[in-house]
Design a protein around this motif. Structure first.
Motif, short mmCIF file in Angstrom:
data_model
loop_
_atom_site.label_atom_id
_atom_site.label_comp_id
_atom_site.label_asym_id
_atom_site.label_seq_id
_atom_site.Cartn_x
_atom_site.Cartn_y
_atom_site.Cartn_z
N LEU A 142 0.84 -1.19 0.00
CA LEU A 142 0.00 0.00 0.00
C LEU A 142 0.88 1.25 0.00
O LEU A 142 2.05 1.19 0.36
N ASP A 143 0.29 2.35 -0.43
CA ASP A 143 0.93 3.65 -0.31
C ASP A 143 0.45 4.29 0.99
O ASP A 143 -0.76 4.39 1.22
N LEU A 144 1.38 4.71 1.83
CA LEU A 144 1.01 5.36 3.08
C LEU A 144 0.30 6.69 2.82
O LEU A 144 0.48 7.29 1.74
N PRO A 145 -0.49 7.19 3.75
CA PRO A 145 -1.15 8.50 3.56
C PRO A 145 -0.15 9.58 3.18
O PRO A 145 0.94 9.66 3.74
N GLY A 146 -0.52 10.39 2.19
CA GLY A 146 0.37 11.46 1.74
C GLY A 146 1.48 10.98 0.83
O GLY A 146 2.41 11.74 0.54
N HIS A 147 1.40 9.74 0.35
CA HIS A 147 2.42 9.16 -0.52
C HIS A 147 1.75 8.47 -1.70
O HIS A 147 0.64 7.93 -1.57
N GLY A 148 2.46 8.43 -2.84
CA GLY A 148 1.95 7.71 -4.00
C GLY A 148 0.55 8.15 -4.38
O GLY A 148 0.27 9.34 -4.52
N PHE A 149 -0.36 7.17 -4.50
CA PHE A 149 -1.73 7.46 -4.88
C PHE A 149 -2.71 7.42 -3.71
O PHE A 149 -3.92 7.37 -3.91
N SER A 150 -2.19 7.45 -2.49
CA SER A 150 -3.06 7.56 -1.32
C SER A 150 -3.33 9.03 -1.02
O SER A 150 -2.49 9.89 -1.29
N GLN A 151 -4.50 9.29 -0.45
CA GLN A 151 -4.87 10.66 -0.13
C GLN A 151 -4.07 11.19 1.06
O GLN A 151 -3.51 10.43 1.84
N GLY A 152 -4.03 12.50 1.18
CA GLY A 152 -3.35 13.15 2.29
C GLY A 152 -2.39 14.20 1.77
O GLY A 152 -1.93 14.15 0.63
N GLU A 153 -2.08 15.17 2.62
CA GLU A 153 -1.11 16.20 2.23
C GLU A 153 0.24 15.55 1.97
O GLU A 153 0.73 14.77 2.77
#
Length: 312
Positions: free
Chosen positions: A103-114
């Motif tokens: 998975l992409d952590l929040p705020g990284h790659g295609f995961s949501q987050g600043e």
């Protein structure tokens, strides 16, 4: 310079359902993504990708599945990185009989987050826990092996120690606890953090692989700005993890002795105290990105990981 890659925006618009098998066969956008990061398509039988909610954010998750796998590896990348940057290790595990969920952590790659920051490391733990629950329920996997690099390793350890996820064993590659020269960084943070919230990322030499170093500077999914909020969140997390329970599963710890991203001696000492069944392996020429090191070191790192995974 960062590459202008048109498929990135198209990828963000894709409606991805994790329950659908092999969506890449009918999606040029997914084909571009998998090709750009050199995932080895013939090495897996089924591919899934999609999102799930962790808190208020959608988290991007992928599964590279095999018909008769030796085991299921739950792989989490480190700070500033993303799953695509870890494709060499994904491909190696697939080639040697293991299926991989990432998975992409929040705020990284295609995961949501600043980009590149979180309000609290609890957001990372929620994401890792949510991905684990999706894997164990949707894919009906009972025995899962954790593999984490840097921040990803630290979060897998923390979640497993508090029994938020259940792992058969855990591989830690240069896991985070204290960053390099942390006392100096912490002092600067308190002085400057209120005035300078972010600064442009400088790509330090964290690998001896020149091709990798060149690639990440062009990689459109690499985090480009360093945020003081992330350092504040990490400092709060350090106060929490110091009191977390001891972990009793087998743990394999791989560390490069030329690592100038984490304070590896301090970190090794911490994890030795927190893991009852831990083995530490050192790589004298290795920097922080052991999974993307020059070929000789990388091959040895991968072989050591495989040897640990194959133990029963």
């Amino acid at each position: 310079m960062q590459e202008n890659v048109s498929w990135v925006k198209d990828m963000e618009k894709e409606e991805l359902d994790f329950q659908v098998n092999n969506p890449h066969l009918s999606s040029p956008v997914l084909q571009n993504y998998l090709s750009y990061y050199s995932f080895d398509l013939p090495s897996f039988n089924t591919y899934r990708c999609g999102t799930f909610k962790a808190g208020d954010k959608k988290i991007f998750i992928q599964a590279f599945l095999k018909k008769e796998p030796k085991g299921t590896v739950y792989f989490v990348h480190g700070y500033l990185d993303h799953t695509g940057g870890m494709s060499r290790t994904v491909n190696y595990l697939l080639a040697h009989g293991y299926e991989v969920v990432t998975l992409d952590l929040p705020g990284h790659g295609f995961s949501q987050g600043e980009s590149g920051t979180v309000a609290s490391f609890e957001e990372y733990i929620q994401a890792v826990r949510g991905g684990y629950e999706l894997v164990s329920k949707s894919l009906k996997k009972e025995w899962i092996i954790g593999l984490g690099h840097s921040t990803g390793g630290a979060i897998l350890f923390h979640a497993a120690s508090e029994e938020k996820i259940r792992l058969e064993k855990l591989v830690l590659v240069a896991p985070l606890y204290h960053p390099y020269q942390w006392n100096l960084v912490k002092g600067s943070l308190k002085m400057m953090g209120k005035f300078i919230r972010k600064q442009k990322r400088r790509f330090k030499k964290n690998s001896n692989d020149h091709l990798y170093q060149s690639f990440i500077k062009k990689d459109p999914l690499q985090v480009q700005w360093l945020k003081s909020d992330w350092l504040t969140a990490m400092e709060k997390w350090q106060q929490q993890i110091i009191t977390c329970p001891v972990l009793n599963i087998p743990v394999y710890f791989l560390q490069g002795e030329k690592d100038t991203t984490v304070d590896w001696k301090e970190n090794v000492a911490f994890y030795l105290k927190k893991c009852t069944r831990i083995q530490v392996v050192y790589f004298p020429g290795g920097r922080h990105q052991l999974l993307n090191e020059r070929e000789g070191i990388r091959n040895l790192v991968h072989k050591r990981i495989l040897s640990f995974l194959n133990r029963r």
